[in-house]
Design a protein around this motif. Structure first.
Motif, mmCIF file in Angstrom:
data_model
loop_
_atom_site.group_PDB
_atom_site.id
_atom_site.type_symbol
_atom_site.label_atom_id
_atom_site.label_comp_id
_atom_site.label_asym_id
_atom_site.label_seq_id
_atom_site.Cartn_x
_atom_site.Cartn_y
_atom_site.Cartn_z
ATOM 1 N N GLU A 154 0.802 -1.256 0.010
ATOM 2 C CA GLU A 154 0.134 0.178 -0.072
ATOM 3 C C GLU A 154 0.730 1.229 -0.028
ATOM 4 O OE1 GLU A 154 -2.480 -0.711 3.266
ATOM 5 O OE2 GLU A 154 -3.981 -1.716 2.275
ATOM 6 N N GLU A 155 1.978 1.128 0.626
ATOM 7 C CA GLU A 155 3.015 2.474 0.763
ATOM 8 C C GLU A 155 3.923 2.483 -0.347
ATOM 9 O OE1 GLU A 155 2.660 4.848 3.051
ATOM 10 O OE2 GLU A 155 1.110 4.046 4.292
ATOM 11 N N ASP A 156 4.385 1.609 -0.859
ATOM 12 C CA ASP A 156 5.526 1.722 -1.763
ATOM 13 C C ASP A 156 4.965 1.609 -3.130
ATOM 14 O OD1 ASP A 156 7.954 1.528 -3.074
ATOM 15 O OD2 ASP A 156 8.894 0.062 -1.855
ATOM 16 N N ALA A 186 -1.090 18.756 -1.807
ATOM 17 C CA ALA A 186 -0.398 19.254 -0.359
ATOM 18 C C ALA A 186 -0.569 20.547 0.192
ATOM 19 C CB ALA A 186 0.943 18.797 -0.907
ATOM 20 N N SER A 187 -0.640 21.730 -0.846
ATOM 21 C CA SER A 187 -0.658 22.964 -0.531
ATOM 22 C C SER A 187 -2.062 23.209 -0.263
ATOM 23 C CB SER A 187 -0.092 23.885 -1.680
ATOM 24 O OG SER A 187 -0.811 23.428 -2.776
ATOM 25 N N LYS A 188 -3.130 22.870 -0.901
ATOM 26 C CA LYS A 188 -4.494 23.341 -0.739
ATOM 27 C C LYS A 188 -5.342 22.549 -0.011
ATOM 28 C CE LYS A 188 -8.359 25.028 -3.342
ATOM 29 N NZ LYS A 188 -9.075 25.009 -4.477
ATOM 30 N N LEU A 209 -4.161 13.914 2.931
ATOM 31 C CA LEU A 209 -4.924 13.414 1.723
ATOM 32 C C LEU A 209 -3.866 12.987 0.671
ATOM 33 C CD1 LEU A 209 -7.543 13.332 0.643
ATOM 34 C CD2 LEU A 209 -7.179 15.765 -0.265
ATOM 35 N N LEU A 210 -3.011 13.652 0.441
ATOM 36 C CA LEU A 210 -2.144 13.140 -0.640
ATOM 37 C C LEU A 210 -1.487 11.658 -0.463
ATOM 38 C CD1 LEU A 210 -0.279 13.360 -3.165
ATOM 39 C CD2 LEU A 210 1.500 14.434 -1.615
ATOM 40 N N ARG A 211 -1.390 11.120 0.838
ATOM 41 C CA ARG A 211 -0.830 9.994 1.107
ATOM 42 C C ARG A 211 -2.165 9.024 0.914
ATOM 43 N NH1 ARG A 211 -0.292 7.331 6.933
ATOM 44 N NH2 ARG A 211 0.411 5.435 6.199
ATOM 45 N N LYS A 232 -4.601 9.432 -1.292
ATOM 46 C CA LYS A 232 -4.870 9.361 -2.738
ATOM 47 C C LYS A 232 -3.739 8.225 -3.150
ATOM 48 C CE LYS A 232 -8.295 12.056 -3.962
ATOM 49 N NZ LYS A 232 -9.459 11.462 -4.752
ATOM 50 N N LEU A 233 -2.433 8.397 -2.692
ATOM 51 C CA LEU A 233 -1.595 7.414 -3.402
ATOM 52 C C LEU A 233 -1.772 5.880 -2.947
ATOM 53 C CD1 LEU A 233 1.694 9.634 -2.795
ATOM 54 C CD2 LEU A 233 0.532 9.185 -5.103
ATOM 55 N N ARG A 234 -2.419 5.775 -1.992
ATOM 56 C CA ARG A 234 -2.676 4.418 -1.542
ATOM 57 C C ARG A 234 -3.988 3.819 -2.133
ATOM 58 N NH1 ARG A 234 -1.087 2.826 4.003
ATOM 59 N NH2 ARG A 234 -2.825 1.640 4.231
ATOM 60 N N THR A 235 -4.608 4.693 -2.763
ATOM 61 C CA THR A 235 -5.950 3.784 -3.495
ATOM 62 C C THR A 235 -5.524 2.985 -4.647
ATOM 63 O OG1 THR A 235 -5.925 5.824 -4.934
ATOM 64 C CG2 THR A 235 -7.111 6.200 -2.888
ATOM 65 N N SER A 236 -6.598 2.184 -4.589
ATOM 66 C CA SER A 236 -6.311 1.090 -5.794
ATOM 67 C C SER A 236 -6.450 1.506 -7.080
ATOM 68 C CB SER A 236 -7.254 0.131 -5.621
ATOM 69 O OG SER A 236 -8.691 0.534 -5.993
ATOM 70 N N GLY A 237 -6.869 2.777 -7.672
ATOM 71 C CA GLY A 237 -6.709 3.143 -8.837
ATOM 72 C C GLY A 237 -5.287 3.603 -9.124
ATOM 73 N N ASN A 238 -4.663 4.154 -8.224
ATOM 74 C CA ASN A 238 -3.014 4.278 -8.628
ATOM 75 C C ASN A 238 -2.435 3.212 -8.810
ATOM 76 O OD1 ASN A 238 -3.205 7.262 -8.354
ATOM 77 N ND2 ASN A 238 -3.584 7.096 -6.178
ATOM 78 N N LYS A 239 -2.727 2.119 -7.977
ATOM 79 C CA LYS A 239 -2.020 0.732 -8.233
ATOM 80 C C LYS A 239 -2.375 0.208 -9.485
ATOM 81 C CE LYS A 239 -0.619 0.843 -3.785
ATOM 82 N NZ LYS A 239 -1.137 2.114 -3.292
ATOM 83 N N TRP A 240 -3.281 0.316 -10.048
ATOM 84 C CA TRP A 240 -3.808 -0.286 -11.277
ATOM 85 C C TRP A 240 -3.242 0.276 -12.228
ATOM 86 C CZ3 TRP A 240 -5.607 -4.920 -11.998
ATOM 87 C CH2 TRP A 240 -6.361 -5.645 -11.126
ATOM 88 N N VAL A 241 -3.112 1.828 -12.519
ATOM 89 C CA VAL A 241 -2.439 2.555 -13.610
ATOM 90 C C VAL A 241 -0.833 1.978 -13.407
ATOM 91 C CG1 VAL A 241 -1.698 4.964 -14.189
ATOM 92 C CG2 VAL A 241 -3.969 4.311 -13.281
#
Length: 414
Positions: A16-18, A86-88, A93-95, A97-106
């Protein structure tokens, strides 16, 4: 020695993290798939499939160029969305989002497609340029290329939509609900209570944290077996709480039966990680929602409407938590005596902590304080325990007292 459950938890956290680990797994799958297709695929039929190896190499090279072009678009958009979130919104929240399954599939599809095409190019170099290319290899390459294109369009649309603040707030609200469901599922064999009267008996020994970090999971079933027929194990550090090595995080009531080895097994039931787990820690996901509100109410951003939306979502979240089994986890014996007690936060704790943070920065805006007052009153109405009801009422009374002291302005002069 670490338990099997602990090892599986570490593997799940790593996946999930890497992000790089996911890409490596996809690349290995693509490379192995190319070898299998080349070795066991059907022979080319000149009447059905008449593409030479030279033509196939050129086609694969063009496909590879398209893949890396799409990857550059994704990376550029990711950098833009990363800076915006990160700024707004919030780094937390960024972390998430990066852990979501959608990013993993891409990442997996991109890595698998590139590895499959590159490996196919290497394998085709061993064949003569006038020979017919393997049909299955080229067919799979085309399918992977089409899937990659679809993933690019889907990822671009999802990323652009996620940059909208209303979408981000609703997304966090759904993640809080999902985390609460997972927490409820983890505690399905426990009896969840809001309060408990428990005194530490004479002779009980301390449970000292074995490492620095955050408590991410507690195996109450195994703790109950270790407690035996007459023991009681109390863990005062619930999920998401920060601990340091050697800190007292609970106690065991039967030190005469539990030796050093057994105490080590008790501590092994607690998984301590370097970071909090958004999938299991309700407090973490609520903190993300509070972060968005606090950043919006800060003088640098000065966006009270977003702070108001976060407070309204927090109200819905707290009312939803009141309907779920969220609180102190216990295991009891047949005679009703407790064998395991884990002190977890209740709905009232989350409401009080989150609401007071927003109140600290939004006290000067009467629309925000009105929403916070509604948060307290709705929490008081939905609370199932006297303790949670008291926490919500105390918070609402403090907000109401603050509103009565603040001056009312008719408007602004520009």
């Amino acid at each position: 020695m670490p338990s099997i459950r602990g090892i599986l938890d570490d593997v799940e956290t790593a996946l999930e993290e890497d992000q790089a680990l996911v890409a490596v797994i996809g690349a290995l799958g693509g490379a192995v798939g190319a070898f299998v297709v080349e070795r066991f695929g059907p022979e080319p039929d000149p009447e059905v499939f008449a593409i030479t190896v030279d033509q196939a190499r050129a086609s694969l090279l063009s496909a590879l160029a398209l893949v890396f072009t799409g990857l550059s678009i994704v990376l550029a958009l990711t950098a833009l969305a990363t800076g915006n979130m990160a700024s707004k919104f919030s780094p937390r929240l960024l972390r998430m989002k990066l852990r979501t399954s959608g990013n993993k599939w891409v990442l997996t599809v991109f890595a698998a497609t590139a590895a499959f095409i590159i490996t196919s190019q290497v394998l085709l170099r061993t064949s003569s340029g006038e020979e017919l290319a393997p049909p299955l290899m080229l067919s799979i390459s085309v399918v992977l290329l089409v899937v990659t294109g679809v993933m690019i369009v889907w990822y671009i649309d999802g990323t652009l939509q996620s940059m909208r603040v209303d979408r981000a707030i609703r997304w966090v609200g759904r993640r809080i609900e999902r985390t609460a469901k997972r927490h409820e599922h983890t505690a399905r064999h426990d009896v969840v209570v809001d309060t408990i009267e428990l005194q530490r008996p004479p002779g009980a020994i301390d449970l000292l944290a074995s490492d620095d970090g955050y408590v991410v999971s507690i195996d109450t079933g195994r703790l109950a077996r270790l407690a035996g027929d007459d023991g009681c194990i109390v863990v005062e550090a619930g999920t998401g709480q920060a601990v340091v090595r050697g800190e007292c995080i609970g106690w065991v009531s039967t030190p005469t039966r539990l030796g050093g080895h057994d105490l080590a097994e008790v501590l092994d039931c607690l998984t301590i990680a370097n970071v909090r787990d958004p999938e299991r820690d309700i407090g973490y996901t609520i903190d993300v929602l509070v972060d968005i509100g606090l950043m919006a109410l800060s003088p640098a951003v000065n966006d009270p409407r977003t702070g108001l939306e976060c407070t309204e979502m927090l109200t819905a979240v707290c009312v939803g938590l009141a309907r779920r089994d969220v609180g102190i986890r216990t295991r009891t014996r047949e005679d009703g005596s407790p064998s395991v007690v884990v002190i977890e936060s209740t709905m009232g704790d989350y409401l009080d902590a989150a609401g007071r943070q927003i109140l600290l920065y939004g006290a000067d805006d009467r629309t925000v304080t009105a929403a916070l007052l509604r948060l307290g009153r709705q929490g008081e109405r939905a609370a199932r325990s006297q303790r949670d009801r008291g926490l919500a009422k105390a918070f609402a009374d403090d907000v109401e007292a603050l509103r009565s002291q603040a001056p009312v302005t008719a408007g602004r002069s520009w």
